[in-house]
Design a protein around this motif. Structure first.
Motif: not given
Length: 322
Positions: A116, A118, A140, A143, A159, A312
């Motif tokens: 990932i 980030c 996903r 995430f 995301h 989120e």
């Protein structure tokens, strides 16, 4: 869950501090042993190599100054790839290159682990309080597995899509922040030359349509004279250069971006790579003989908002994930 963190610099050290402050089992690694020892005295463990850290931790986070530095940590004989295994997660929190993070993610996937990207946005002062924003590029499932950690590290988590998308969006935001910084410098020096009071000028900017995040934060540090936002000219050059590469790959004939790159190249030639980035205003101060300063402004930024649980961010028109 055991967390490993490599890169305890201006941003990384504050992000790792949020992990430690919230009670996670943390192992750290940095080339500067004094930074490592500071974390050890506060309860973290240390690792002798990236490989050892990857072998002992469930999530391995990197926050390093350049794509080249990250690649070295990943691919060295005693690097992360030598120690990571199935079921683990590598999280890249640096501002990096889209193509390079995709390449490294492929190598991670070949080990049976997940990747990932980030990167964070919002300034070191918000990284320190866990109130920074985070862009997350990955599938996903990864995430969702990382979301509890991401909402510890930051307040707003977006995301962005598959690996590579977060890196592109991050360099875009840094490009915009730099454009705002350069226009702010021109505005402030022009107002000073026109005889306006600098504190009044600052207030006129921040209460108006002319405001920006850069104006509200870096504007204060410029007027104080410290110019210290824990970010340097070489890092700005890297970030806006990465944005220019995105535009070049997409065939977009930018006009402002090349000028910004040229301005920072000149700033680095005059003041050095490690000069604080808001001191790009010195080019205009020297040209005019003016000092853009005002009393009553802070020497460094602090986040005055309390640390709050993260969440989120769902783009408009998108149905939230179950």
């Amino acid at each position: 869950m055991k967390i490993g963190f490599i890169g305890l610099g201006n941003v990384g050290g504050k992000l790792a501090g949020s992990i430690l402050r919230n009670g996670f089992d943390l192992t750290v690694r940095d080339l500067d042993d004094s930074l490592v020892q500071d974390f050890v005295t506060r309860g973290a463990k240390s690792a002798n190599s990236p490989k050892e850290l990857a072998e002992t931790c469930d999530i391995i986070i990197t926050c390093l100054p350049s794509p080249a530095a990250c690649s070295a940590v990943m691919e060295a004989e005693d690097g992360i790839l030598a120690g990571i295994s199935e079921g683990k997660i590598w999280a890249e929190m640096s501002t990096t290159d889209e193509t390079e993070v995709k390449r490294l993610a492929g190598l991670i996937s070949a080990k049976g682990a997940s990747a990932i990207e980030c990167p964070v946005s919002g300034g070191c002062h918000r990284a320190a309080t866990g109130n920074i924003s985070i862009f997350a590029g990955c599938d996903r499932d990864t995430f969702d597995r990382m979301l509890p950690m991401l909402t510890t590290l930051g307040r707003r988590v977006l995301h962005t899509g598959p690996i590579g998308t977060a890196s592109v969006l991050k360099v875009m935001t840094n490009y915009l922040a730099t454009a705002n910084l350069l226009s702010l410098c021109e505005a402030m020096v022009t107002m000073k030359a026109a005889g306006l009071d600098m504190a009044t000028t600052y207030e006129a900017i921040v209460i108006s349509s002319g405001t920006s995040f850069s104006a509200e934060t870096e504007g204060q540090i410029i007027l104080n004279g410290s110019r210290d936002i824990s970010f340097t000219m070489d890092l700005v050059k890297k970030d806006i250069g990465l944005f220019q590469q995105v535009a070049d790959r997409a065939g977009v004939p930018l006009e402002i971006s090349p000028l910004m790159v040229s301005i920072f190249n000149d700033g680095i030639e005059r003041f050095g790579e490690r000069e604080l980035s808001p001191n790009i205003i010195k080019r205009l101060e020297e040209a005019t003989g003016l000092d853009v300063l005002a009393p009553g402004f802070p020497a460094e930024l602090t986040d005055e908002e309390p640390e709050e649980p993260g969440y989120e961010v769902v783009p408009k028109g998108r149905i939230p994930a179950e």
